[in-house]
Scaffold this motif. Structure first.
Motif, short mmCIF file in Angstrom:
data_model
loop_
_atom_site.label_atom_id
_atom_site.label_comp_id
_atom_site.label_asym_id
_atom_site.label_seq_id
_atom_site.Cartn_x
_atom_site.Cartn_y
_atom_site.Cartn_z
N UNK A 138 0.83 -1.20 0.00
CA UNK A 138 0.00 0.00 0.00
C UNK A 138 0.87 1.26 0.00
N UNK A 139 2.14 1.11 -0.34
CA UNK A 139 3.08 2.22 -0.36
C UNK A 139 2.81 3.11 -1.57
N UNK A 140 3.04 4.40 -1.40
CA UNK A 140 2.86 5.32 -2.53
C UNK A 140 3.73 4.91 -3.70
N UNK A 141 3.17 4.99 -4.89
CA UNK A 141 3.90 4.65 -6.11
C UNK A 141 4.86 5.78 -6.47
N UNK A 142 6.01 5.39 -7.02
CA UNK A 142 7.02 6.33 -7.47
C UNK A 142 7.31 6.10 -8.96
N UNK A 143 7.05 4.89 -9.44
CA UNK A 143 7.42 4.46 -10.79
C UNK A 143 6.21 3.97 -11.56
N UNK A 144 6.25 4.17 -12.87
CA UNK A 144 5.28 3.58 -13.79
C UNK A 144 6.03 2.58 -14.66
N UNK A 145 5.56 1.35 -14.68
CA UNK A 145 6.12 0.31 -15.54
C UNK A 145 5.15 0.13 -16.70
N UNK A 146 5.56 0.58 -17.87
CA UNK A 146 4.72 0.48 -19.06
C UNK A 146 5.03 -0.84 -19.75
N UNK A 147 3.99 -1.58 -20.08
CA UNK A 147 4.19 -2.91 -20.66
C UNK A 147 3.11 -3.21 -21.68
N UNK A 148 3.35 -4.29 -22.40
CA UNK A 148 2.35 -4.77 -23.34
C UNK A 148 2.62 -6.24 -23.64
N UNK A 149 1.55 -7.00 -23.76
CA UNK A 149 1.63 -8.41 -24.12
C UNK A 149 1.39 -8.48 -25.62
N UNK A 150 2.44 -8.77 -26.40
CA UNK A 150 2.29 -8.74 -27.86
C UNK A 150 1.29 -9.75 -28.40
N UNK A 151 0.94 -10.75 -27.61
CA UNK A 151 -0.07 -11.71 -28.07
C UNK A 151 -1.49 -11.16 -27.94
N UNK A 152 -1.65 -10.13 -27.11
CA UNK A 152 -2.97 -9.56 -26.85
C UNK A 152 -3.13 -8.12 -27.30
N UNK A 153 -2.04 -7.36 -27.34
CA UNK A 153 -2.13 -5.92 -27.56
C UNK A 153 -1.41 -5.50 -28.83
N UNK A 154 -1.90 -4.43 -29.44
CA UNK A 154 -1.19 -3.85 -30.58
C UNK A 154 0.14 -3.28 -30.08
N UNK A 155 1.14 -3.16 -30.96
CA UNK A 155 2.48 -2.72 -30.53
C UNK A 155 2.52 -1.38 -29.80
N UNK A 156 1.64 -0.45 -30.16
CA UNK A 156 1.67 0.88 -29.52
C UNK A 156 0.92 0.94 -28.19
N UNK A 157 0.12 -0.05 -27.88
CA UNK A 157 -0.66 -0.06 -26.64
C UNK A 157 0.25 -0.23 -25.43
N UNK A 158 -0.02 0.50 -24.37
CA UNK A 158 0.74 0.38 -23.14
C UNK A 158 -0.20 0.21 -21.96
N UNK A 159 -0.03 -0.89 -21.27
CA UNK A 159 -0.69 -1.12 -19.99
C UNK A 159 0.29 -0.59 -18.94
N UNK A 160 -0.17 -0.33 -17.72
CA UNK A 160 0.73 0.18 -16.70
C UNK A 160 0.54 -0.52 -15.37
N UNK A 161 1.66 -0.71 -14.71
CA UNK A 161 1.70 -1.09 -13.31
C UNK A 161 2.44 0.03 -12.60
N UNK A 162 2.10 0.23 -11.34
CA UNK A 162 2.79 1.22 -10.52
C UNK A 162 3.69 0.50 -9.53
N UNK A 163 4.78 1.15 -9.16
CA UNK A 163 5.72 0.52 -8.22
C UNK A 163 6.29 1.55 -7.25
N UNK A 164 6.50 1.09 -6.03
CA UNK A 164 7.25 1.87 -5.05
C UNK A 164 8.74 1.55 -5.31
#
Length: 79
Positions: A19-45
Motif C-alpha cells: 500500500x506504499x505510494x507509487x514512485x514508478x510507472x512500468x509500461x508494458x504490453x503483451x504482444x499476443x494480446x495488444x497492438x504494438x503501440x498499446x501500453x498497460x501500466x503497473x505502478x511501483x514503489x
C-alpha cells in the motif's frame, strides 16, 4: 493492477499487498494480446520496482520504466 490516473487518491504500488505510494510507472504490453503501440501500466514503489520489472521483463512485456511524476507530466502534455 493500479492505473497511474487513479482519481481521488494517491497512486499506490501494484505489488501484492503493498500500500506504499507509487514512485514508478512500468509500461508494458503483451504482444499476443495488444497492438504494438498499446501500453498497460503497473505502478511501483522503490522497494518493488526491480521485482515487478523483472517479472514483466522475463516475459518480454516490459517496454519502459518512468518516474510517476514524469509520466503524469507527459500525460498532461498529451491530453
Amino acid at each position: 493492477m493500479n492505473s497511474p490516473d487513479t482519481a481521488g487518491s494517491a497512486p499506490v504500488c501494484s505489488a501484492k499487498s503493498c500500500r506504499t505510494d507509487a514512485v514508478w510507472v512500468l509500461a508494458w504490453n503483451n504482444p499476443k494480446l495488444h497492438t504494438p503501440e498499446r501500453r498497460k501500466t503497473w505502478l511501483a514503489c522503490d522497494e518493488h520496482r526491480e521485482h515487478l520489472s523483472a517479472f514483466l521483463g522475463a516475459r518480454g512485456f516490459l517496454k519502459d520504466v518512468v518516474e510517476l511524476s514524469e509520466w503524469e507530466r507527459n500525460s498532461a502534455a498529451d491530453g
